[in-house]
Design a protein around this motif. Structure first.
Motif, PDB file in Angstrom:
ATOM      1  N   THR A   1       6.642  -3.623   9.585  1.00 51.80           N
ATOM      2  CA  THR A   1       5.312  -3.143   9.243  1.00 51.80           C
ATOM      3  C   THR A   1       4.390  -3.508  10.390  1.00 51.80           C
ATOM      4  O   THR A   1       4.685  -4.400  11.184  1.00 51.80           O
TER       5      THR A   1
ATOM      6  N   ARG B   1      -0.463   4.820   6.690  1.00 47.89           N
ATOM      7  CA  ARG B   1      -1.767   4.828   6.006  1.00 47.89           C
ATOM      8  C   ARG B   1      -2.834   4.910   7.087  1.00 47.89           C
ATOM      9  O   ARG B   1      -2.905   4.075   7.978  1.00 47.89           O
TER      10      ARG B   1
ATOM     11  N   TRP C   1       0.811  -1.221   0.000  1.00 46.64           N
ATOM     12  CA  TRP C   1       0.000   0.000   0.000  1.00 46.64           C
ATOM     13  C   TRP C   1       0.843   1.271   0.000  1.00 46.64           C
ATOM     14  O   TRP C   1       0.338   2.348  -0.235  1.00 46.64           O
ATOM     15  N   TRP C   2       2.135   1.160   0.246  1.00 51.69           N
ATOM     16  CA  TRP C   2       2.998   2.339   0.350  1.00 51.69           C
ATOM     17  C   TRP C   2       3.339   2.880  -1.037  1.00 51.69           C
ATOM     18  O   TRP C   2       3.216   2.195  -2.042  1.00 51.69           O
TER      19      TRP C   2
ATOM     20  N   PRO D   1      10.264  -3.029   3.277  1.00 52.11           N
ATOM     21  CA  PRO D   1      10.192  -2.472   4.634  1.00 52.11           C
ATOM     22  C   PRO D   1      10.808  -3.449   5.638  1.00 52.11           C
ATOM     23  O   PRO D   1      10.675  -4.664   5.493  1.00 52.11           O
TER      24      PRO D   1
ATOM     25  N   LEU E   1       9.455   3.128  -2.570  1.00 50.60           N
ATOM     26  CA  LEU E   1       9.770   2.547  -1.270  1.00 50.60           C
ATOM     27  C   LEU E   1       9.657   1.033  -1.418  1.00 50.60           C
ATOM     28  O   LEU E   1       8.669   0.522  -1.938  1.00 50.60           O
TER      29      LEU E   1
ATOM     30  N   ALA F   1       6.158   5.215   6.210  1.00 53.82           N
ATOM     31  CA  ALA F   1       4.908   5.438   5.499  1.00 53.82           C
ATOM     32  C   ALA F   1       3.767   5.104   6.457  1.00 53.82           C
ATOM     33  O   ALA F   1       3.799   4.077   7.137  1.00 53.82           O
TER      34      ALA F   1
ATOM     35  N   VAL G   1      -2.214   8.075   2.505  1.00 53.58           N
ATOM     36  CA  VAL G   1      -0.855   7.661   2.863  1.00 53.58           C
ATOM     37  C   VAL G   1       0.026   8.894   2.962  1.00 53.58           C
ATOM     38  O   VAL G   1      -0.015   9.764   2.096  1.00 53.58           O
TER      39      VAL G   1
ATOM     40  N   TYR H   1       1.534   1.102   9.340  1.00 49.46           N
ATOM     41  CA  TYR H   1       2.826   1.742   9.102  1.00 49.46           C
ATOM     42  C   TYR H   1       3.766   0.765   8.424  1.00 49.46           C
ATOM     43  O   TYR H   1       3.608  -0.456   8.527  1.00 49.46           O
ATOM     44  N   ALA H   2       4.731   1.303   7.713  1.00 43.40           N
ATOM     45  CA  ALA H   2       5.811   0.531   7.108  1.00 43.40           C
ATOM     46  C   ALA H   2       7.062   1.397   7.208  1.00 43.40           C
ATOM     47  O   ALA H   2       7.042   2.576   6.858  1.00 43.40           O
TER      48      ALA H   2
ATOM     49  N   ARG I   1      12.569   6.291   5.596  1.00 41.96           N
ATOM     50  CA  ARG I   1      11.194   6.761   5.478  1.00 41.96           C
ATOM     51  C   ARG I   1      10.252   5.898   6.308  1.00 41.96           C
ATOM     52  O   ARG I   1      10.449   4.696   6.460  1.00 41.96           O
TER      53      ARG I   1
ATOM     54  N   GLN J   1       4.171  10.178   4.088  1.00 36.04           N
ATOM     55  CA  GLN J   1       5.545   9.746   4.360  1.00 36.04           C
ATOM     56  C   GLN J   1       6.205  10.702   5.343  1.00 36.04           C
ATOM     57  O   GLN J   1       5.923  11.912   5.337  1.00 36.04           O
TER      58      GLN J   1
END
Length: 118
Positions: free
Chosen positions: A49, A69, A38-39, A46, A43, A67, A74, A57-58, A65, A76
């Protein structure tokens, strides 16, 4: 007064051990489910997550970074030297004003302390 000694009964011989049951074969391992990715593009891979309440999050250490959601959008964040390993959100802090806290090797870091990227 002295009690008379009682004669000890002879010990019974130990029974032989029973053989161990053979191990049953393990069920085959299932492959890990791929994350839905989903990021944002750019990117990848990860290192951690997770999700709590309506937040996902990731963390991407190579790109430094994070990310997030939440509520269908989303965003960053720049993590600098931080290495994020988990998230905590107070149950009373739900909703748009919630400020999740992330676990790092340097201690806990609030999302509001990270620099939001365009």
């Amino acid at each position: 007064m002295h009690k008379p000694e009682r004669a000890m009964e002879p010990m019974k011989p130990m029974e032989p051990m029973k053989p161990m049951q053979p191990m049953q074969p393990m069920a085959p391992m299932q492959p890990m489910q791929a994350d839905d990715g989903w990021w944002p593009e750019g990117l990848s891979n990860p290192s951690s997550t997770g999700a709590q309440n309506d937040l996902q999050y990731a963390f991407f250490p190579q790109q430094r970074r994070l990310a997030i959601r939440q509520g269908g959008s989303v965003q960053q964040y720049d993590t600098g030297e931080l290495s994020i390993s988990g998230v905590a959100q107070s149950q009373s802090g739900q909703g748009p004003g919630a400020n999740p806290v992330f676990s790092t090797a340097q201690g806990e870091v609030a999302l509001s302390s990270l620099r939001k990227l365009g």
